[in-house]
Scaffold this active site. Structure first.
Site, PDB file in Angstrom:
ATOM      1  N   ASP A 105      26.213   2.676  43.727  1.00  0.00           N
ATOM      2  CA  ASP A 105      25.902   2.372  42.319  1.00  0.00           C
ATOM      3  C   ASP A 105      26.551   3.454  41.456  1.00  0.00           C
ATOM      4  OD1 ASP A 105      23.900   0.664  40.487  1.00  0.00           O
ATOM      5  OD2 ASP A 105      23.963   2.737  39.805  1.00  0.00           O
ATOM      6  N   GLU A 107      27.898   5.506  38.162  1.00  0.00           N
ATOM      7  CA  GLU A 107      27.637   5.720  36.731  1.00  0.00           C
ATOM      8  C   GLU A 107      28.984   6.051  36.118  1.00  0.00           C
ATOM      9  OE1 GLU A 107      24.762   4.868  35.486  1.00  0.00           O
ATOM     10  OE2 GLU A 107      23.969   4.611  37.510  1.00  0.00           O
ATOM     11  N   HIS A 261      19.184   4.547  36.128  1.00  0.00           N
ATOM     12  CA  HIS A 261      20.550   4.872  35.667  1.00  0.00           C
ATOM     13  C   HIS A 261      21.070   6.200  36.203  1.00  0.00           C
ATOM     14  CE1 HIS A 261      20.518   1.347  33.199  1.00  0.00           C
ATOM     15  NE2 HIS A 261      19.504   1.779  32.480  1.00  0.00           N
ATOM     16  N   ASP A 266      19.480   5.041  41.664  1.00  0.00           N
ATOM     17  CA  ASP A 266      19.695   3.586  41.662  1.00  0.00           C
ATOM     18  C   ASP A 266      20.091   3.128  43.065  1.00  0.00           C
ATOM     19  OD1 ASP A 266      19.132   3.426  38.982  1.00  0.00           O
ATOM     20  OD2 ASP A 266      21.183   3.034  38.310  1.00  0.00           O
TER      21      ASP A 266
HETATM   22  P1  AMP Z   1      23.666   1.194  35.719  1.00  0.00           P
HETATM   23  O1  AMP Z   1      24.143   0.968  37.104  1.00  0.00           O
HETATM   24  O2  AMP Z   1      22.824   0.116  35.162  1.00  0.00           O
HETATM   25  O3  AMP Z   1      22.988   2.518  35.690  1.00  0.00           O
HETATM   26  O4  AMP Z   1      24.924   1.281  34.801  1.00  0.00           O
HETATM   27  C1  AMP Z   1      26.174   1.729  35.216  1.00  0.00           C
HETATM   28  C2  AMP Z   1      26.986   2.149  34.047  1.00  0.00           C
HETATM   29  O5  AMP Z   1      27.087   1.068  33.125  1.00  0.00           O
HETATM   30  C3  AMP Z   1      26.413   3.278  33.218  1.00  0.00           C
HETATM   31  O6  AMP Z   1      26.724   4.552  33.764  1.00  0.00           O
HETATM   32  C4  AMP Z   1      27.114   3.056  31.901  1.00  0.00           C
HETATM   33  O7  AMP Z   1      28.423   3.523  31.923  1.00  0.00           O
HETATM   34  C5  AMP Z   1      27.162   1.543  31.804  1.00  0.00           C
HETATM   35  N1  AMP Z   1      25.990   1.065  31.035  1.00  0.00           N
HETATM   36  C6  AMP Z   1      24.799   0.682  31.533  1.00  0.00           C
HETATM   37  N2  AMP Z   1      23.968   0.301  30.551  1.00  0.00           N
HETATM   38  C7  AMP Z   1      24.656   0.453  29.410  1.00  0.00           C
HETATM   39  C8  AMP Z   1      24.363   0.222  28.018  1.00  0.00           C
HETATM   40  N3  AMP Z   1      23.185  -0.247  27.631  1.00  0.00           N
HETATM   41  N4  AMP Z   1      25.334   0.484  27.115  1.00  0.00           N
HETATM   42  C9  AMP Z   1      26.543   0.937  27.492  1.00  0.00           C
HETATM   43  N5  AMP Z   1      26.875   1.177  28.766  1.00  0.00           N
HETATM   44  C10 AMP Z   1      25.952   0.934  29.714  1.00  0.00           C
HETATM   45 MG    MG Z   2      23.200   2.889  37.968  1.00  0.00          MG
END
Ligand code: AMP
Ligand code: MG
Length: 391
Positions: A105, A107, A261, A266
């Site tokens: 996962d 970031e 996040h 994650d």
């Molecule tokens: P996640 O796996 O949901 O933690 O998200 C992976 C990546 O997606 C994050 O590190 C951000 O770069 C991008 N991301 C997730 N949610 C958002 C959001 N609400 N707005 C902008 N970028 C996001």
């Molecule tokens: Mg993530």
């Protein structure tokens, strides 16, 4: 036999080319083993149980009673399936065609409300799940220094918990990817041990990994071009609506552990969901891939992700006779098509190969009048239980 003819139609309809898969014809004889009639009957009875009844049955067998009704139903069906297969001297040799799952996962850098932002990977975690042991056995974890936008937005730090100092002292993507490859080699992954990448949704590989490799001018590793999208596997298996990590955990009656996040947290939580799926009898198979098409006329690239279908020999669980005659290197063989449906097929050697069960659900209950010759303990037990609850 009429019922199995209907089942044949169900399978053919599911394999309709309109859905992207090749049509398949299943022969009557493949489902005529009494064991499969019995399992259908059991499933029909399990379908009639209320949530409280399901929990009480699961408790009786020492199983997890948390989760939505659909989840509990699937868990109980799988318990009976396993028990009956074992009773019939068949051994389930694996839960997926792979020895390990590499849960990833990423970031990435981001800005609020900017859909055209060029994300760069800033956290590269891999959580390794041993499929046989059904547990997390190792992890890789590094932060990555972004180059296009070296300064993290406040939004990004707030969302991911990743600080400027953490990325400043990290390496750039290429050396980190090299260490990932070394780590995979040190685990013998992709060598004696097979593994599949598992992610929450298609974006980790299709978006972050693909664009990062483009940006860093490195080829996207073969292992990252095809993956298991756990959201797909999850909702196909439990037959409940799609959702992210928190929703999947909630539906299982579990809670997120750590910080949402954070790439490593994650990944651990996705791994927990994967382990639950394996425990409940889901056959996790590769289901998505990245497709890159070069257009020689205008030199444009078309990149998309599409459904992936495993080669036939890797597709799913094979149940074996008592002896461990799995072939060379203990490599699993497989049969069937759908990862979370259950098919029975008597092989030439007389062994029964099984794959999932759920997709024949429409058939369940309709087998109530069939003459099941084998020991019917489980069915009787369920019927008695059901009657007892009604009174
Ligand atoms: P996640 O796996 O949901 O933690 O998200 C992976 C990546 O997606 C994050 O590190 C951000 O770069 C991008 N991301 C997730 N949610 C958002 C959001 N609400 N707005 C902008 N970028 C996001
Ligand atoms: Mg993530």
């Amino acid at each position: 036999m009429a019922e199995f003819k209907e089942c044949e139609t169900v399978f053919q309809a599911m394999d309709d080319p309109a859905h992207g898969a090749k049509p398949k014809v299943y022969k009557d004889g493949q489902y005529s083993d009494p064991l499969f009639k019995k399992l259908s009957k059991i499933n029909g009875e399990v379908n009639k149980l209320t949530k409280v009844e399901l929990q009480s049955k699961l408790k009786e067998f020492g199983l997890d009673t948390r989760g939505l009704k659909d989840v509990l139903r699937k868990r109980l069906k799988n318990y009976y399936k396993k028990r009956n297969l074992q009773k019939s001297h068949m051994k389930i040799t694996g839960k997926t065609g792979y020895d390990y799952l590499a849960v990833i996962d990423f970031e990435a850098t981001c800005e609020m409300n900017n859909p055209h932002y060029r994300h760069e990977i800033i956290e590269f975690p891999i959580v390794l799940v041993d499929v046989d042991q059904m547990k997390i056995v190792d992890r890789f974890h590094e932060y990555v220094r972004p180059q296009l936008n070296p300064t993290l937005s406040n939004f990004c730090t707030k969302l991911t918990g990743i600080t400027q100092a953490q990325v400043d002292k990290a390496d750039t993507f290429v050396p980190v990817l090299e260490r990932v490859e070394l780590w995979l080699q040190s685990q013998r992954l992709g060598q004696e041990k097979s593994f599949a990448v598992l992610t929450d949704g298609p974006w980790d590989m299709f978006r972050f990994m693909y664009y990062q490799c483009q940006e860093s001018s490195v080829e996207m590793p073969a292992w990252s071009r095809v993956w298991i999208n756990i959201r797909k596997s999850y909702c196909n298996f439990y037959q409940c609506g799609r959702g992210g990590i928190e929703t999947m955990l909630k539906n299982l009656g579990m809670q997120f552990e750590g910080s949402l996040h954070s790439g490593i947290d994650d990944s651990v939580n996705i791994a927990r969901i994967a382990i639950k799926l394996l425990n409940d009898g889901c056959c996790l198979t590769l289901n998505e891939q990245i497709q890159i098409k070069e257009n020689p006329h205008d030199n444009k690239r078309e990149v998309r992700y599409t459904m992936y279908q495993e080669p036939r020999e890797r597709r799913c669980i094979k149940t074996d006779s008592d002896s461990d005659n799995d072939g060379e290197n203990g490599r699993r063989r497989s049969n069937g098509n759908h990862s979370d449906g259950n098919r029975g097929n008597i092989s030439r050697s007389g062994q029964i190969e099984v794959e999932g069960w759920g997709e024949c659900d429409g058939l369940e209950g309709r087998l109530g009048n069939m003459n099941v010759k084998e020991d019917d303990g489980d069915v009787d037990d369920l019927l008695n239980y059901y009657r007892l609850q009604k009174t």
